[in-house]
Design a protein around this motif. Sequence first.
Motif, PDB file in Angstrom:
ATOM      1  N   TRP A 370       0.851  -1.190   0.000  1.00  0.00           N
ATOM      2  CA  TRP A 370       0.000   0.000   0.000  1.00  0.00           C
ATOM      3  C   TRP A 370       0.884   1.237   0.000  1.00  0.00           C
ATOM      4  O   TRP A 370       2.068   1.188   0.357  1.00  0.00           O
ATOM      5  N   VAL A 371       0.311   2.332  -0.442  1.00  0.00           N
ATOM      6  CA  VAL A 371       1.020   3.599  -0.438  1.00  0.00           C
ATOM      7  C   VAL A 371       0.050   4.667   0.033  1.00  0.00           C
ATOM      8  O   VAL A 371      -1.114   4.689  -0.353  1.00  0.00           O
ATOM      9  N   VAL A 372       0.538   5.533   0.906  1.00  0.00           N
ATOM     10  CA  VAL A 372      -0.288   6.554   1.544  1.00  0.00           C
ATOM     11  C   VAL A 372       0.274   7.925   1.167  1.00  0.00           C
ATOM     12  O   VAL A 372       1.487   8.169   1.284  1.00  0.00           O
ATOM     13  N   GLU A 600      -8.833   9.422  -2.685  1.00  0.00           N
ATOM     14  CA  GLU A 600      -8.906   8.718  -1.408  1.00  0.00           C
ATOM     15  C   GLU A 600      -7.647   8.916  -0.567  1.00  0.00           C
ATOM     16  O   GLU A 600      -7.667   8.752   0.651  1.00  0.00           O
ATOM     17  N   GLY A 601      -6.538   9.230  -1.219  1.00  0.00           N
ATOM     18  CA  GLY A 601      -5.306   9.503  -0.493  1.00  0.00           C
ATOM     19  C   GLY A 601      -4.456   8.281  -0.210  1.00  0.00           C
ATOM     20  O   GLY A 601      -3.406   8.394   0.427  1.00  0.00           O
ATOM     21  N   PHE A 602      -4.856   7.123  -0.686  1.00  0.00           N
ATOM     22  CA  PHE A 602      -4.036   5.922  -0.524  1.00  0.00           C
ATOM     23  C   PHE A 602      -4.482   4.871  -1.527  1.00  0.00           C
ATOM     24  O   PHE A 602      -5.570   4.946  -2.107  1.00  0.00           O
ATOM     25  N   ILE A 603      -3.622   3.879  -1.732  1.00  0.00           N
ATOM     26  CA  ILE A 603      -3.917   2.724  -2.587  1.00  0.00           C
ATOM     27  C   ILE A 603      -3.429   1.495  -1.833  1.00  0.00           C
ATOM     28  O   ILE A 603      -2.294   1.486  -1.339  1.00  0.00           O
ATOM     29  N   ALA A 604      -4.264   0.474  -1.733  1.00  0.00           N
ATOM     30  CA  ALA A 604      -3.888  -0.746  -1.017  1.00  0.00           C
ATOM     31  C   ALA A 604      -4.228  -1.956  -1.865  1.00  0.00           C
ATOM     32  O   ALA A 604      -5.302  -2.022  -2.470  1.00  0.00           O
ATOM     33  N   THR A 605      -3.303  -2.921  -1.909  1.00  0.00           N
ATOM     34  CA  THR A 605      -3.558  -4.166  -2.621  1.00  0.00           C
ATOM     35  C   THR A 605      -3.194  -5.342  -1.719  1.00  0.00           C
ATOM     36  O   THR A 605      -2.239  -5.279  -0.953  1.00  0.00           O
TER      37      THR A 605
END
Length: 887
Positions: A370-372, A600-605
Motif C-alpha cells: 500500500w502507499v499513503v 482517497e489519499g491511498f492505494i492498497a492491494t
Amino acid sequence: MRILKWAALVVGALFLLLGLAACGGYFYVKDSTTPTLDGSLELDGLENSATVEREPSGVVHIRAENEGDMFFALGAAHAQDRLWQMEFQRRGGAGRLSEVLGEATVGEDEFLRSEGFYRAAESSYESLSDESRATIDSYVEGINSYLATGPELPVEFMLLGYEPEEWRPADVVVWAKMMSLDLSANYESELTRHALRAEGVTPERIRELIPPYPEDAPTMISTEDLEEEEAEREIEPSSEVSNEVPGEASGDVSGEMSSGMPSESESEMSDEVSDEKSSGMPGEASSAMSDEVSSEAADEMPREMASEVSGEASGERSADERPSGVSGESESEMSDEPLGEVSDETAEQARALIEARESLPESLEASNNWVVSGEKTASGEPLLANDPHLGFQVPSLWHLAHLEAPGFEAVGATLPGLPAVVIGKNEDISWGVTNVGADVQDLYVMDKSDGGYIHDGETKEYETRTETIEVADGEPADIEVRETVHGPIISDVVDAAGENPLALRWTTLDDGDTTMDAFLGMNRAGNWDEFNEALRSYVAPSQNFVYSDVDGNIGYVAPGSFPIRADGHTGLAPASGDGESDWEGFIPFDEWPRAFNPDEGFIATANNKATPEGYPYDIAFEWAEPYRAARIRAMIEAKDDHTVEDMTEIQNDYKSLLFEDFRSVIEDMEPESENASEWRERLVEWDGVASPESREAAVFAAWYAELSRLPEAEVGEEFWDEPRYLLEALENGDPNCEPSTAEGCMEFASEAMERALEMFEGEPPEWSEEHRATFEHPVLGSTPLARLSNREVPFGGDASTVNVGSYDFSDFSMSGGPSYRHVVDMSEGGESVFIHPMGQSGNVLSGGFDDLLDMWVEGGYLPMRTSDYEVEGSLTLDPPAPGDSGG
C-alpha cells in the motif's frame, strides 16, 4: 518459494562430513566453505575498481565507477553469499537437477523440460534491449570471474562432489521464469474444475463450491480512478485489440494503442454465477477492527466500497454496445463441450497433473502493499509499504543490497541470480509489488486426429523435440515433448493419458518476453512517466506495483501481458483447442489498470480484485478473499497522521477477519461436551487477534480445518478452504450435510469442534506451539544435517491476517508467509526500513546464516541506509594489474 525437494544425499560424502565434524573438522569445513569478505580480490573483466561493503547484518553496499562494474560486482557478491542457491535455481529452471541429484528429481526435470522454461529464457534474453543484455552479461561475467579465482565453495558442493559450471545469460533469465511459475496458479484451478466436471459435478455446483469474489468487497482501483484515467488519456477507443505483448511494443513510445473494447464486467459475472450467495464484506463493522482502529472507519468502509463499484457509477455498456472479441459471457454460460463425456480417464488425468504440480514451487495467494499520500502522514510526504508473501526457503529468497554508480543508485531487495533491485527505492521514487493473480494461463483440450490434432478445421502435426535428462549414477532418461499452436502438451508428463491431450498456453512461455527490460528501467526511473514507460516492457508475472516519489505523488499500475479471450471462454476451465477459444490479443498498455494520486489519499492491494465494475476487460475471475484488503484499508482510514511505525504495525497485524465472519456461527453451535461448550464461549468473547500466545487462535484454527472437511467426499480433497462456501452451507444447508439442512450443517460444525479439541486432548496450547514458520533446506533438509540447516520459529496469524499465517490444515505448519518487508519514507531524512527472514549468507556455518530470523519473527526491521552505516567487512574488487591474467 518452496524449492524442489531432494530425497537423499550421497551417503559416503555425508558420512565423511559428519566424520570430519566429529574429529574436530568443523573448523576446517567452516574455513573451507566461507568466502573472503575483507581485503582485496583481483577479478578479470572489471574496468575499474569497485567496493563491496557489508554491514554487521550482512546488508551489502556496492559502489563502482560505472554501471557495468557495479552489476559485475553484484554478480560476485551474490556468488559469495548465495552460490549454492543460485546453482540450485538455475539447474531447477533448466530441468537439470538429476545430473547431480540422481533419480529422485527426474520427474521434476521432465515437467520443467516439457514446459520449456530454459528455451523460453534463451528466447527472452535475445529479445531484450542491448542495454539490458549488457547488464546481464556484466552480472554473469562477475559470477564467472569470481568462480575463476577458485573460491571456497559452499558445503553442498562438497557433499555432492562437483564444482559449478560457468554461468550463461539464460541462467539469469530462467530464474525470472521460475518466479513466474511460483506466481501463476490458474491452471491448477482449471485442473480442479476439469476433474470435478469429469466426475459429474455440474458447473452450477462448482460455482457453489468455489464462490466468485464478493460484489461489495474492496477493489484496488475505484470507479473514480478508472474515470480519471480515461479522461487523462483523452482518446477515443477503437474496436480493435492489441495483438502485441507488452514486450513487443516496448520500442513504441508514441502511446498510441488500439482497443479500448469494453466487455461484460467481472462483477456482472459474479452476479450471474453467485445466485446472490455472497456473504459481502468480511468481518462485520467494527468487530473486524482492533482496539486502536475506530469503529467509524470500519463502518464506513463497506458502504464506500459498495458505492464505488455500483453499476450506476460505472458507465456500464449494454451487450448490444459491446464489440466482439472480448469475453462477454459469464462462467454460467460457458459450454461444457470441450470436456466431452464424463470420464474417469479425464478425471484421473487432471488429478495426476495436480499431483505433479505439487512437487514444484508452491503458489501462495498472499502479498500486501500500500502507499499513503502526504495527506494522511505525519510528515506530509508519502509512505509506501510492501510485504510479498512467498514460500519459505533456506537460504532466504531475497538478498538486501544497495547499488551505486554515477547516474544510478537503488536499494532494497534483490534476487540472487538477477541483476536488479526488484523491490525498493532509488533517489527519486520507491515501489512495491504484489501478485495480481491475473489469469494468463489456459489449458486447451486437443482433439486427436491421425497422430496430430485439429485446429481451425485442419489436422496439424505436433512439433516434437527429444529432451535427454542426464541422471547421476543412472541411465539417461529421454522424453519426447509435443508442441501445439497453443503451447506444450503437459499431460504427457503423467502416466494418466486421459481421453485427450492437454496443451498449456501461458504468457511466460511466449517468445519476446522483455520483463527484465522493465525491472532495469524501473531501477533508473525518476518520475511517474518514466516508471510507466519502463513497465511498458513488462510481460510476466503480472504484479500490482504501488509507487511514490519525492514530489509527493503516489500511484498504482498492474503491468503485463493480459490475454483477451474469445466469447464464451472465461479461462476458468479448459477450453477446446480447435481454434474457437484462441486468444484474440492483449490489453493495450494505455488501458492497464492504473491510478495516480487518487482522491482517497491511498492505494492498497492484497491480491484482492484489481478492477471495479466498468473496467472493460476481464483480467481474472478468481481473486484472494478480501479479508486482508479490508483490514489494511480500515487501519489506514483510521487516522491521518501515519508514521513509519504505523506502517510496520499494520504489517505485523494479527487480527483475523476470517474469524469475524464465523463468530456468529460459533455462537449458534450446540456442542455436546462441556469442554466444547466452554471453548465456544471463549471464542465468542475472543477479540479475534491470532497472536502467537492465543489459545483461542489454536482452537479456531483446528475447528476451521475440521469444518473444511465438509465436502471431502464430493471434491476428492481432504480440506476445502473456501470460507464463503462453508458459510453458505452453515446458513442454508448443503448436500454434504446429514441431513442437508442448515441444522444438519450446524451439527457438523459442532462435531468439528469436538474433533478439534480432541487433537489437543482437551487442553488447547498457545497457537505458536502448533503454528510454526518452517524453513527447510532443499538438500540438507532431508538428511541428518537438517538440524544444522533447517529452522522453525513460532508464529501467529492465519490466512486472513495482514501478517499472514497460512498453515497446513493437517499439522498447522506454516511453509510460507512474509518473505520480505519494507516501509519507505519519502520525506527528507526519512528513515526507511526493511527485513527478510533467515540471513544474508547461504553458508550454513556462517553467523550470517540465520541472524535476521528472530528480528523478523518479532516484527523488527533493519534501517534501509545508503550512507552512515557501520561497516563490518570491506572488499575491494580490482581489475588485474597490467601483465597479470587475473584469477
